[in-house]
Motif scaffolding. Structure first.
Motif, PDB file in Angstrom:
ATOM      1  N   ALA A 195     103.244  58.715  49.429  1.00  0.00           N
ATOM      2  CA  ALA A 195     104.660  59.048  49.614  1.00  0.00           C
ATOM      3  C   ALA A 195     105.550  57.980  48.975  1.00  0.00           C
ATOM      4  O   ALA A 195     105.432  56.801  49.277  1.00  0.00           O
ATOM      5  N   ALA A 196     106.426  58.429  48.069  1.00  0.00           N
ATOM      6  CA  ALA A 196     107.303  57.500  47.364  1.00  0.00           C
ATOM      7  C   ALA A 196     108.772  57.722  47.701  1.00  0.00           C
ATOM      8  O   ALA A 196     109.602  56.853  47.450  1.00  0.00           O
ATOM      9  N   MET A 197     109.110  58.896  48.259  1.00  0.00           N
ATOM     10  CA  MET A 197     110.507  59.194  48.551  1.00  0.00           C
ATOM     11  C   MET A 197     110.585  60.044  49.815  1.00  0.00           C
ATOM     12  O   MET A 197     109.726  60.896  50.054  1.00  0.00           O
ATOM     13  N   ALA A 198     111.616  59.796  50.624  1.00  0.00           N
ATOM     14  CA  ALA A 198     111.843  60.567  51.840  1.00  0.00           C
ATOM     15  C   ALA A 198     113.280  61.045  51.868  1.00  0.00           C
ATOM     16  O   ALA A 198     114.188  60.319  51.455  1.00  0.00           O
ATOM     17  N   VAL A 199     113.470  62.267  52.305  1.00  0.00           N
ATOM     18  CA  VAL A 199     114.815  62.820  52.477  1.00  0.00           C
ATOM     19  C   VAL A 199     114.950  63.284  53.925  1.00  0.00           C
ATOM     20  O   VAL A 199     113.958  63.507  54.618  1.00  0.00           O
ATOM     21  N   LYS A 200     116.185  63.431  54.361  1.00  0.00           N
ATOM     22  CA  LYS A 200     116.457  63.674  55.781  1.00  0.00           C
ATOM     23  C   LYS A 200     117.388  64.861  55.952  1.00  0.00           C
ATOM     24  O   LYS A 200     118.397  64.981  55.246  1.00  0.00           O
ATOM     25  N   VAL A 201     117.043  65.756  56.889  1.00  0.00           N
ATOM     26  CA  VAL A 201     117.936  66.841  57.271  1.00  0.00           C
ATOM     27  C   VAL A 201     118.047  66.842  58.793  1.00  0.00           C
ATOM     28  O   VAL A 201     117.191  66.297  59.495  1.00  0.00           O
ATOM     29  N   VAL A 202     119.114  67.467  59.290  1.00  0.00           N
ATOM     30  CA  VAL A 202     119.392  67.464  60.720  1.00  0.00           C
ATOM     31  C   VAL A 202     119.518  68.905  61.216  1.00  0.00           C
ATOM     32  O   VAL A 202     120.120  69.749  60.552  1.00  0.00           O
ATOM     33  N   ILE A 203     118.929  69.173  62.377  1.00  0.00           N
ATOM     34  CA  ILE A 203     119.032  70.480  63.023  1.00  0.00           C
ATOM     35  C   ILE A 203     120.043  70.355  64.152  1.00  0.00           C
ATOM     36  O   ILE A 203     119.874  69.530  65.056  1.00  0.00           O
ATOM     37  N   VAL A 204     121.102  71.148  64.092  1.00  0.00           N
ATOM     38  CA  VAL A 204     122.154  71.067  65.095  1.00  0.00           C
ATOM     39  C   VAL A 204     122.376  72.448  65.710  1.00  0.00           C
ATOM     40  O   VAL A 204     121.890  73.459  65.214  1.00  0.00           O
ATOM     41  N   GLY A 205     123.123  72.468  66.788  1.00  0.00           N
ATOM     42  CA  GLY A 205     123.434  73.732  67.447  1.00  0.00           C
ATOM     43  C   GLY A 205     123.843  73.476  68.878  1.00  0.00           C
ATOM     44  O   GLY A 205     123.716  72.364  69.391  1.00  0.00           O
ATOM     45  N   GLY A 206     124.315  74.510  69.532  1.00  0.00           N
ATOM     46  CA  GLY A 206     124.720  74.394  70.914  1.00  0.00           C
ATOM     47  C   GLY A 206     123.540  74.205  71.849  1.00  0.00           C
ATOM     48  O   GLY A 206     122.373  74.191  71.441  1.00  0.00           O
ATOM     49  N   PHE A 207     123.844  74.072  73.105  1.00  0.00           N
ATOM     50  CA  PHE A 207     122.852  73.846  74.144  1.00  0.00           C
ATOM     51  C   PHE A 207     121.922  75.064  74.262  1.00  0.00           C
ATOM     52  O   PHE A 207     122.359  76.200  74.384  1.00  0.00           O
ATOM     53  N   GLY A 208     120.608  74.826  74.191  1.00  0.00           N
ATOM     54  CA  GLY A 208     119.635  75.875  74.426  1.00  0.00           C
ATOM     55  C   GLY A 208     119.431  76.881  73.317  1.00  0.00           C
ATOM     56  O   GLY A 208     118.934  77.981  73.558  1.00  0.00           O
ATOM     57  N   VAL A 209     119.767  76.530  72.063  1.00  0.00           N
ATOM     58  CA  VAL A 209     119.606  77.503  70.973  1.00  0.00           C
ATOM     59  C   VAL A 209     118.241  77.433  70.296  1.00  0.00           C
ATOM     60  O   VAL A 209     117.926  78.264  69.443  1.00  0.00           O
ATOM     61  N   GLY A 210     117.412  76.419  70.628  1.00  0.00           N
ATOM     62  CA  GLY A 210     116.062  76.368  70.081  1.00  0.00           C
ATOM     63  C   GLY A 210     115.777  75.250  69.098  1.00  0.00           C
ATOM     64  O   GLY A 210     114.803  75.304  68.353  1.00  0.00           O
ATOM     65  N   LYS A 211     116.586  74.195  69.101  1.00  0.00           N
ATOM     66  CA  LYS A 211     116.411  73.107  68.140  1.00  0.00           C
ATOM     67  C   LYS A 211     115.078  72.386  68.316  1.00  0.00           C
ATOM     68  O   LYS A 211     114.363  72.124  67.344  1.00  0.00           O
ATOM     69  N   THR A 212     114.743  72.048  69.558  1.00  0.00           N
ATOM     70  CA  THR A 212     113.474  71.362  69.822  1.00  0.00           C
ATOM     71  C   THR A 212     112.297  72.243  69.425  1.00  0.00           C
ATOM     72  O   THR A 212     111.303  71.763  68.857  1.00  0.00           O
ATOM     73  N   THR A 213     112.403  73.535  69.688  1.00  0.00           N
ATOM     74  CA  THR A 213     111.344  74.479  69.319  1.00  0.00           C
ATOM     75  C   THR A 213     111.144  74.514  67.816  1.00  0.00           C
ATOM     76  O   THR A 213     110.010  74.490  67.323  1.00  0.00           O
TER      77      THR A 213
END
Length: 205
Positions: free
Chosen positions: A22-40
């Motif tokens: 691995a030479a490069m890493a990129v980052k994205v974020v999962i957002v949303g209201g309470f209980g919409v399934g982000k952790t899932t």
């Protein structure tokens, strides 16, 4: 009693270690209201054991967190979720999930630092819990796609009706999603990657 002979060092599994190539890493974020399934979603798409900060919901959140529509939910993210996907031998994608309750939104500043973009996960039964989330992303100038998560008995709307309800500009992609399945969650991230690529591409001559 001497335990030294049985002492072991606890560390990550070999399958969780970052590939040496691995030479490069990129980052994205999962957002949303309470209980919409982000952790899932983070858990289903991550190739490593996801890091979660799920805690049991207590009376401390009563009257503070809006649990309308998710009354059976018993735990909640209090800091972040984290997963990893290897795009290639050299490129790694880090996926961070944010807490849904507004009282934890102060954590967004650190989670969004260095992020290329975001996925807004929505529940079509409770679109209103996503309004403030989308507003915050627009204020920050963070590019994002919207993923409509599938829940039992959740209504299905045409894309343009969702766009109107969420007050989204025509260029923001909206995709269907089943956060429980790796393939569907992967397709959501691919939609974000395509959108980010199109935004970075030079305009036609």
């Amino acid at each position: 009693m001497d335990f030294r002979s049985s002492d072991t060092v606890v560390g990550p599994l070999s399958t969780d270690l970052l590939p040496a190539s691995a030479a490069m890493a990129v980052k994205v974020v999962i957002v949303g209201g309470f209980g919409v399934g982000k952790t899932t979603l983070v858990g289903s798409v991550s190739e490593i054991r996801p890091l979660t900060t799920e805690e049991t919901m207590t009376q401390a959140g009563a009257g503070v967190d809006d649990v309308a529509g998710v009354e059976r939910k018993t735990s909640t993210t209090v800091a972040m979720d984290f997963g990893r996907i290897s795009i290639s031998d050299e490129l790694v994608l880090y996926v961070f999930g944010t807490p849904g309750q507004e009282r934890f939104w102060f954590l967004w500043n650190g989670l969004f630092e260095g992020a290329l973009g975001a996925v807004v996960l929505v529940d079509t039964r409770r679109l209103e819990v996503s309004f403030d989330v989308i507003g915050r992303l627009e204020e920050r100038g963070v590019p994002f796609v919207v993923a409509a998560n599938t829940f039992p008995e959740s209504p299905t709307y045409p894309t343009e009706e969702l766009r109107t309800a969420l007050d989204l500009p025509p260029e923001v992609p909206i995709v269907a999603c089943d956060a429980r399945t790796r393939e569907s969650s992967r397709d959501v991230l691919l939609a974000l990657m395509r959108y980010l690529y199109n935004l970075s591409a030079p305009p036609p001559p």
